[in-house]
Enzyme design. Sequence first.
Site, PDB file in Angstrom:
ATOM      1  N   ASN A 209       0.428  -1.513  -0.294  1.00  0.00           N
ATOM      2  CA  ASN A 209       0.255   0.153  -0.299  1.00  0.00           C
ATOM      3  C   ASN A 209       0.991   1.029  -0.403  1.00  0.00           C
ATOM      4  O   ASN A 209       1.631   0.850   0.204  1.00  0.00           O
ATOM      5  CB  ASN A 209      -0.689  -0.055   1.121  1.00  0.00           C
ATOM      6  CG  ASN A 209      -0.338  -0.046   2.677  1.00  0.00           C
ATOM      7  OD1 ASN A 209       0.389   0.721   3.117  1.00  0.00           O
ATOM      8  ND2 ASN A 209      -0.610  -1.521   2.981  1.00  0.00           N
ATOM      9  N   LYS A 286       7.529 -18.195  -8.982  1.00  0.00           N
ATOM     10  CA  LYS A 286       7.414 -17.130 -10.139  1.00  0.00           C
ATOM     11  C   LYS A 286       5.491 -17.326 -10.886  1.00  0.00           C
ATOM     12  O   LYS A 286       5.907 -19.155 -11.404  1.00  0.00           O
ATOM     13  CB  LYS A 286       7.983 -16.692 -10.328  1.00  0.00           C
ATOM     14  CG  LYS A 286       8.052 -15.901 -11.553  1.00  0.00           C
ATOM     15  CD  LYS A 286       8.261 -15.056 -12.296  1.00  0.00           C
ATOM     16  CE  LYS A 286       8.137 -13.928 -12.712  1.00  0.00           C
ATOM     17  NZ  LYS A 286       8.814 -13.675 -14.508  1.00  0.00           N
ATOM     18  N   ASP A 305      -4.447  -9.185  13.251  1.00  0.00           N
ATOM     19  CA  ASP A 305      -4.262  -7.494  13.817  1.00  0.00           C
ATOM     20  C   ASP A 305      -3.094  -7.630  14.196  1.00  0.00           C
ATOM     21  O   ASP A 305      -3.575  -7.696  15.936  1.00  0.00           O
ATOM     22  CB  ASP A 305      -6.051  -7.274  14.051  1.00  0.00           C
ATOM     23  CG  ASP A 305      -6.480  -5.940  13.876  1.00  0.00           C
ATOM     24  OD1 ASP A 305      -5.245  -5.284  14.895  1.00  0.00           O
ATOM     25  OD2 ASP A 305      -7.334  -5.179  13.329  1.00  0.00           O
ATOM     26  N   ILE A 306      -2.468  -6.864  14.374  1.00  0.00           N
ATOM     27  CA  ILE A 306      -1.306  -6.247  15.225  1.00  0.00           C
ATOM     28  C   ILE A 306      -2.424  -5.623  16.487  1.00  0.00           C
ATOM     29  O   ILE A 306      -1.733  -5.699  17.782  1.00  0.00           O
ATOM     30  CB  ILE A 306       0.027  -6.042  14.766  1.00  0.00           C
ATOM     31  CG1 ILE A 306       0.705  -6.613  13.689  1.00  0.00           C
ATOM     32  CG2 ILE A 306       0.642  -5.268  15.990  1.00  0.00           C
ATOM     33  CD1 ILE A 306       1.109  -5.974  12.473  1.00  0.00           C
ATOM     34  N   PHE A 324      -4.463   3.886  15.199  1.00  0.00           N
ATOM     35  CA  PHE A 324      -4.571   4.726  14.297  1.00  0.00           C
ATOM     36  C   PHE A 324      -5.570   4.204  12.941  1.00  0.00           C
ATOM     37  O   PHE A 324      -5.764   3.364  13.130  1.00  0.00           O
ATOM     38  CB  PHE A 324      -3.128   5.390  13.136  1.00  0.00           C
ATOM     39  CG  PHE A 324      -2.729   6.288  13.186  1.00  0.00           C
ATOM     40  CD1 PHE A 324      -1.531   6.015  15.018  1.00  0.00           C
ATOM     41  CD2 PHE A 324      -2.073   7.389  12.756  1.00  0.00           C
ATOM     42  CE1 PHE A 324      -0.706   6.908  15.211  1.00  0.00           C
ATOM     43  CE2 PHE A 324      -1.403   8.973  13.751  1.00  0.00           C
ATOM     44  CZ  PHE A 324      -0.296   7.915  14.536  1.00  0.00           C
ATOM     45  N   LYS A 338     -13.526   1.057  15.809  1.00  0.00           N
ATOM     46  CA  LYS A 338     -12.504   0.427  15.706  1.00  0.00           C
ATOM     47  C   LYS A 338     -12.043   0.563  17.418  1.00  0.00           C
ATOM     48  O   LYS A 338     -11.351  -0.325  17.577  1.00  0.00           O
ATOM     49  CB  LYS A 338     -11.651   1.586  14.875  1.00  0.00           C
ATOM     50  CG  LYS A 338     -10.936   0.231  13.888  1.00  0.00           C
ATOM     51  CD  LYS A 338      -9.894   1.555  12.702  1.00  0.00           C
ATOM     52  CE  LYS A 338     -10.757   1.043  11.782  1.00  0.00           C
ATOM     53  NZ  LYS A 338     -10.021   1.607  10.523  1.00  0.00           N
ATOM     54  N   LYS A 342     -11.057  -3.059  18.286  1.00  0.00           N
ATOM     55  CA  LYS A 342      -9.536  -3.151  18.789  1.00  0.00           C
ATOM     56  C   LYS A 342      -9.156  -3.381  20.270  1.00  0.00           C
ATOM     57  O   LYS A 342      -8.328  -3.675  20.166  1.00  0.00           O
ATOM     58  CB  LYS A 342      -8.407  -2.317  17.975  1.00  0.00           C
ATOM     59  CG  LYS A 342      -9.306  -2.266  16.718  1.00  0.00           C
ATOM     60  CD  LYS A 342      -7.907  -2.717  15.838  1.00  0.00           C
ATOM     61  CE  LYS A 342      -8.327  -2.564  13.972  1.00  0.00           C
ATOM     62  NZ  LYS A 342      -7.080  -2.813  12.808  1.00  0.00           N
TER      63      LYS A 342
END
Length: 407
Positions: A209, A286, A305-306, A324, A338, A342
């Site tokens: 990303n 590959k 999910d850390i 964040f 969130k 979390k």
Amino acid sequence: MLSGRSVLLIVSGGIAAYKSLELIRRLRDRGVSVRCVLTKGGAQFVTPLSVAALSENKVYQDIFSLTDEAEMGHIRLSREADLVVVAPCTADLMARMAAGMADDLAATVLLATDKPVLIAPAMNSMMWTHPATQANLRTLEARGVRSVGPNSGDLACGEVGSGRMAEVPEIIAAVETFFATDLPLKGRRALVTSGPTHEPIDPVRFIANRSSGKQGHAVAAALAALGADVTLVSGPVTLTDPPGVRTVRVESARDMLNACRAALPVDIAVCAAAVADWRVEAAGQKIKKQVGGAPPVLTLAENPDILATLSAAGPQRPTLVVGFAAETESVIAHAQAKLARKGCDWICANDVSPATGTFGGDSNTLHIISASGVEDWPALSKTEAARRLAARIAEAFATAPQRTPAE
Ligand code: CTP
């Protein structure tokens, strides 16, 4: 705070040496006693006379000078100061320090000293980003050498880039930080995640990303500046490792989680990384294009999910867990959901829709969401936003030292 301290200042050969004259003045203004070593290169840029006049001390230049040695041997010279500052520190001197050489007075003093060392690197940007210089920096930092700068901007060689020596007030601030005994996060351990993760598709391709890591890296640096002992776990970024921070580089979300687990226990965790939500069931070889055939189907699996894992780490849970939330619409509502989902203490929500230029840009507009409400911050540079967040974290620890500072 600096009055009565003594600094041994090593001035090596870079155009930035002219700023060292100002540095000597500003240190003297603060009551610091300054003794200087001038390398051969340094003496090409500033004269021993100016250095002596400003430091109000003899200048040391030659390891083989009988007068220098008769007055003060190089071993004593290296140990009498409270702190050794190298400004400017050239690529060459960094390399000699890393290799443990003792081929002139400056290198010998740096090898013989039992005192902490702060370097202010200054060089051309290609020299600074060269893997050799970066490896030398990591070696020096691993040995406890601290660094300030370099900054980005116009360089004396006519190029633009990173390599300009930190400005005098920044070097003074680094010296003050070094001598400060009352830093609010001293003795606290912090973990920061930053950057994107890369999820392999096959040995040559990956999903990623647009996260630059700027915000997370700035948070790590800001926490360290307040005295925290910081581990930064970073996905692949083009940024240099922040000074004074232990940086662990990883690729995938699973690597990132393992590195975070290895850093526990910590008091503070700030998850600023843009972790990929899914990984691909990667092919061992590959993937080949089949002429006329259908495109391959990528099977996705959910990544750990850390932030949620750290928030639910039982006795290992950091006292304060900050996440964040990158959102493109209904920023506050999504971030509040969130926070609950979390199980963290605060969420720093930001709008990352393309028009805001947040991803990869230099500024950020944050909303700090906790159980006690929403704090809207103005648009700030990522560095300033990080400073504010670190100050806010320090405040939480100051007002609730014995309890969970979560609000
Ligand atoms: N995060 C994490 N591990 C993940 C995904 C996210 O630690 N696998 C953390 C990020 O570092 C950030 C927070 O969770 O602190 C929120 O990230 P974000 O991408 O906004 O949230 P997601 O959980 O991915 O939710 P969505 O993509 O649905 O908005």
